[in-house]
Design an enzyme around this catalytic site. Structure first.
Site, short mmCIF file in Angstrom:
data_model
loop_
_atom_site.label_atom_id
_atom_site.label_comp_id
_atom_site.label_asym_id
_atom_site.label_seq_id
_atom_site.Cartn_x
_atom_site.Cartn_y
_atom_site.Cartn_z
N CYS A 1 0.84 -1.20 0.00
CA CYS A 1 0.00 0.00 0.00
C CYS A 1 0.87 1.24 0.00
O CYS A 1 2.00 1.21 0.49
CB CYS A 1 -0.85 0.04 1.25
SG CYS A 1 -1.91 -1.37 1.37
N TYR B 1 -5.61 -13.08 -5.33
CA TYR B 1 -5.29 -12.62 -3.97
C TYR B 1 -6.24 -13.23 -2.92
O TYR B 1 -7.13 -12.55 -2.43
CB TYR B 1 -5.37 -11.09 -3.99
CG TYR B 1 -4.89 -10.36 -2.77
CD1 TYR B 1 -4.17 -10.98 -1.74
CD2 TYR B 1 -5.14 -9.00 -2.63
CE1 TYR B 1 -3.74 -10.28 -0.64
CE2 TYR B 1 -4.72 -8.28 -1.53
CZ TYR B 1 -4.02 -8.93 -0.53
OH TYR B 1 -3.60 -8.22 0.56
N TYR C 1 -9.65 -10.76 2.73
CA TYR C 1 -10.47 -10.24 1.65
C TYR C 1 -11.36 -11.34 1.04
O TYR C 1 -11.35 -12.48 1.50
CB TYR C 1 -9.58 -9.58 0.59
CG TYR C 1 -8.80 -8.39 1.13
CD1 TYR C 1 -9.45 -7.38 1.82
CD2 TYR C 1 -7.42 -8.30 0.96
CE1 TYR C 1 -8.74 -6.29 2.33
CE2 TYR C 1 -6.70 -7.21 1.47
CZ TYR C 1 -7.37 -6.21 2.15
OH TYR C 1 -6.68 -5.14 2.66
N ARG D 1 11.40 -8.29 6.07
CA ARG D 1 12.14 -7.05 6.40
C ARG D 1 13.63 -7.28 6.24
O ARG D 1 14.44 -6.99 7.11
CB ARG D 1 11.78 -6.55 7.80
CG ARG D 1 12.05 -5.07 8.01
CD ARG D 1 11.32 -4.50 9.21
NE ARG D 1 11.49 -5.29 10.40
CZ ARG D 1 12.61 -5.32 11.14
NH1 ARG D 1 13.62 -4.55 10.84
NH2 ARG D 1 12.70 -6.09 12.21
N CYS E 1 16.07 -0.17 6.70
CA CYS E 1 14.78 0.02 7.35
C CYS E 1 14.95 -0.22 8.85
O CYS E 1 15.67 -1.12 9.26
CB CYS E 1 13.81 -0.99 6.75
SG CYS E 1 12.28 -1.17 7.67
N CYS F 1 10.03 0.65 11.96
CA CYS F 1 9.13 1.46 12.80
C CYS F 1 7.68 1.41 12.32
O CYS F 1 6.77 1.78 13.04
CB CYS F 1 9.61 2.91 12.84
SG CYS F 1 9.63 3.71 11.21
N CYS G 1 5.75 4.06 7.78
CA CYS G 1 5.28 4.06 6.40
C CYS G 1 3.84 3.56 6.33
O CYS G 1 2.97 4.17 5.72
CB CYS G 1 6.18 3.20 5.52
SG CYS G 1 6.60 1.61 6.25
N CYS H 1 8.59 7.82 5.06
CA CYS H 1 9.53 6.87 5.66
C CYS H 1 10.46 7.60 6.61
O CYS H 1 10.94 8.70 6.30
CB CYS H 1 10.34 6.17 4.56
SG CYS H 1 11.68 5.15 5.17
FE1 SF4 Z 1 11.20 0.99 7.45
FE2 SF4 Z 1 10.85 3.47 6.61
FE3 SF4 Z 1 8.75 1.93 7.02
FE4 SF4 Z 1 10.18 2.78 9.12
S1 SF4 Z 1 9.01 4.05 7.72
S2 SF4 Z 1 9.42 0.69 8.73
S3 SF4 Z 1 12.23 2.82 8.22
S4 SF4 Z 1 10.33 1.62 5.50
#
Ligand code: SF4
Ligand code: ADP
Length: 683
Positions: free
Chosen positions: A31, A169, A174, A294, A340, A343, A346, A358
């Site tokens: 998304c 999907y 859904y 991740r 990343c 957190c 996003c 981000c």
């Molecule tokens: Fe990762 Fe950026 Fe999303 Fe935080 S905002 S989880 S740093 S992608």
């Protein structure tokens, strides 16, 4: 430069049915809060991923029909040929960089409210939706035939738009997963009862899609490898579905039943955590498999490929934090990868119906709007810049200004770099947040024109004496000690200051013990995280919030339930919908936010997590209450007036806000900042 030849397998091409991915880096559907509403913003963002080396770049959930309308969340849509142009623009932009384009065809079923289209939502049976007081219409056989037709027509349109990979999907709650669910289905026709019947719609959609577009496009399926929970589709049944339908798609995009884990934050879920639940799919089907985790460490990516778990490294967040992750890895520039931090900020933006942002990558969502490239900055006009404060805002500004060629001096009063990021990353579960600091420190250390001075408190005379051409004040903010916040517009009158603490005390190692009451009027991660820290250290913690749940805002980062569970399991008393109204040293008074009724509870100390005040004394000492220049003009030319605030000193907010603020100020220094473009439909 490190030897990265061992990562060469990550750059092998992968055949997916009739198409071939140029490498194993696969941006799974995610998304964006852009969707049909911000098409140019979206195209430029997806194109940036392809430019950065992602071999496959997918859309977000793409509605196949007006009966699947997630308004006010901006999803993608392929309802009719009018949608072709925007999606074709994305596919073209992705192809221009040699990547494949994927599209996730989606019907939301009972989950969506159809607030824009006002069509009845459709369900395997009539049932309440996500959060609105309406129920779906039970689909009869004719509706199911219609659904198949819409899906097929959308697949044909997707092919026409140029997509290479087209999804079915049946997951994430859904419509198609409603059919798979034993407890929701309840039908007595050929679509209900046995597992064979419940998977009939999934089988038909796979079959229809392959027949319609399979000659030229790969057919992918996004499926929860461990089922949807025992009452819906057990892990054994999910295994049986994979065994029965394994041969049908060209690609299995495997996910988990628990969204909080599949895209869990780093507070609760480690990198690559899905492996044990998804590993069987590739062995059972022999088809290419993609899965997220991740992934930011190339070794964990490589490990999953070598162990035969995955063929393609799925990523949403790592591709958001660093669209150029694959290129940097290929070029051996590991230290340049912006990892990343998990957190989930996003996701929170999309969840709030706004465009993706981000914490680590301030250019995310700004590719078209502001014309920003994550790896390129405009050359500066020369000169010196003094930045006071080396928190996330000051660090980001120093990093960008250094790359623009300015002579940068970054001074901080503290003995360590990182400001709030260093403090907060020492709290339970937040260690990965230190990457915000570490990435920038790593970049700055390689810029000879940036000097960092710690233990250097700057006064206004110091700043003037330094005589830099430009000054950025990034002195941050502090937590209030008087209770002012959302609930209390003025100070709490009766507060025994000697036993009042704030998060700043906790950061400084001054920890209350005994009966500690935490008053959380901030509603995000800090109140609960401090509760966890103090309870783990042996305090008897009572967590009090004006919201209905602990850390209520973290519902948007997919962390709320795990947060509350963690507090309960640590024995923290949770009191919701109450405000702290007085504290006299041994007793605290709590007020019900609805009735105002009060009661007293034992408390030997109180931690106020209410709101912050900008540390702008230095800024005010330099500029007074403002001059004749507009803020945008002040930094356009060097001189004693070129002084601006950034980060929490300007606006106490999130770490992401501070990084963005530092980035924008640094990009625009030496020029008059332009308003970002607006992406809008014109009539
Ligand atoms: Fe990762 Fe950026 Fe999303 Fe935080 S905002 S989880 S740093 S992608
Ligand atoms: P932001 O999130 O905006 O980057 P932080 O609160 O994380 O802000 O960081 C602010 C930094 O500024 C802290 O590290 C603090 O030590 C530093 N600082 C505050 N006042 C001064 C000052 N007068 N001189 C030098 N450094 C300062």
């Amino acid at each position: 430069m490190p030897d990265v030849t061992r990562y060469a397998p990550l750059f092998e091409s992968v055949k997916i049915g009739p198409v071939t991915a140029p490498n194993r880096f696969y941006q799974v559907p995610h998304c964006t809060g852009m969707g049909h509403a911000l098409p140019q913003t979206l195209v430029a963002m997806r194109a940036m991923k392809a430019e950065g080396g992602w071999g496959v770049v997918c859309t977000e959930y793409c509605s196949i029909h007006p009966s699947s309308d997630d308004h006010p969340y901006p999803f993608a849509s392929l309802w009719d040929d009018g949608d072709l142009g925007n999606l074709a623009a994305m596919a073209d932009a992705v192809h221009a960089h040699g990547a494949l384009a994927g599209i996730e065809l989606w019907h939301g079923g009972s989950y969506v409210a159809n607030y824009a289209t006002r069509a009845p939502s459709l369900g395997v049976r009539s049932m309440p939706g996500r959060s609105d007081p309406i129920q779906s219409q039970r689909m009869d056989r004719r509706d199911i035939r219609e659904l198949r037709r819409w899906h097929l027509e959308a697949a044909l349109r997707a092919r026409k738009a140029g997509f290479d990979i087209i999804y079915v999907y049946p997951s994430h709650g859904y419509l198609v997963s409603e059919f798979l669910s034993r407890s929701l289905n309840g039908r007595t026709d050929e679509y209900g009862g046995s597992l064979e019947n419940r998977m009939r719609l999934m089988r038909e959609l796979l079959d229809d899609t392959r027949s319609a577009v399979g000659d030229r496009c790969a057919v992918a399926v996004r499926f929860a490898a461990n089922g949807h929970g025992d009452e819906h589709l057990s892990a054994t049944e999910a295994h049986d579905v994979v065994a029965a339908l394994g041969h049908m798609p060209d690609l299995w995009d495997v996910v988990l039943a628990d969204y909080d884990e599949e895209m869990g934050s780093s507070r609760f879920v480690r990198e690559g955590a899905l492996e044990d639940r998804v590993a069987y799919v590739r062995k059972l089907t022999g088809k290419p498999v993609v899965c997220v985790g991740r992934f930011t460490s190339p070794d964990s990516m490589l490990g999953q490929v070598k162990r035969g778990v995955l063929d393609l490294i799925g990523a949403a967040r790592p591709s958001i934090a660093d669209p150029f992750l694959p290129s940097k890895l290929r070029e051996g520039r590991l230290e340049d990868i912006r990892e990343c931090i998990g957190c989930n900020f996003c996701y929170a933006h999309d969840f709030r119906g706004s465009a993706l942002r981000c914490t680590q990558n301030p250019t995310m969502g700004e590719e078209w709007r502001s014309g920003w490239h994550p790896e390129q900055v405009p050359a500066g006009t020369g000169g010196s810049v003094l930045i006071v404060g080396a928190g996330p805002a000051g660090l980001e500004a120093a990093h960008i200004l250094g790359k623009r060629g300015y002579d940068v001096t970054l001074a901080d009063a503290a003995g360590e770099v990182g400001g709030r990021v260093s403090h907060e990353s020492r709290l339970p579960g937040l260690a990965e947040w230190a990457r915000v600091r570490d990435y920038r420190v790593g970049q700055i250390q390689r810029l000879p024109n940036v000097a960092l001075y710690l233990g250097s408190r700057m006064s206004a005379p110091d700043v003037r004496a330094f005589g830099a051409d430009y000054v950025l004040i990034a002195t941050g903010a502090h937590w209030r000690r008087d209770g002012i916040g959302r609930w209390h517009a003025g100070p709490i009158a009766a507060l025994d200051a000697a036993a009042v603490y704030t998060p700043d005390d906790v950061f400084a190692g001054r920890l209350p013990d005994g009966d500690v009451l935490i008053f959380d009027d901030d509603h995000y991660y800090l109140g609960p995280t401090i509760a966890i820290k103090l309870a783990s250290a042996g305090a008897r913690v009572r967590y009090v919030t004006t919201e209905g749940r602990a850390g209520a805002w973290s519902q948007y980062t997919q962390e709320q339930e795990r947060t509350q569970r963690a507090l309960i399991e640590l024995g923290v008393d949770i009191e919701v919908n109450v405000a702290l109204s007085a504290f006299e040293g041994s007793l605290a008074t709590l007020s019900c936010i609805f009735t105002g009724r009060t009661r007293s509870v034992a408390a030997s100390a109180v931690v106020l997590v209410t709101s912050r005040e900008a540390d702008e004394a230095l800024y005010r000492a330099l500029v007074g209450e403002g001059d004749d220049d507009l803020p945008a003009e002040v930094m356009a030319r060097p001189g004693p007036d070129a002084v601006a605030r950034i980060g929490d000193c300007l606006q106490p907010a999130l770490i992401a806000t501070a990084v963005y603020s530092g980035h924008r100020a640094a990009r625009e220094l030496g020029s008059i900042g332009k308003n970002p473009r607006r992406d809008r439909v014109l009539i």
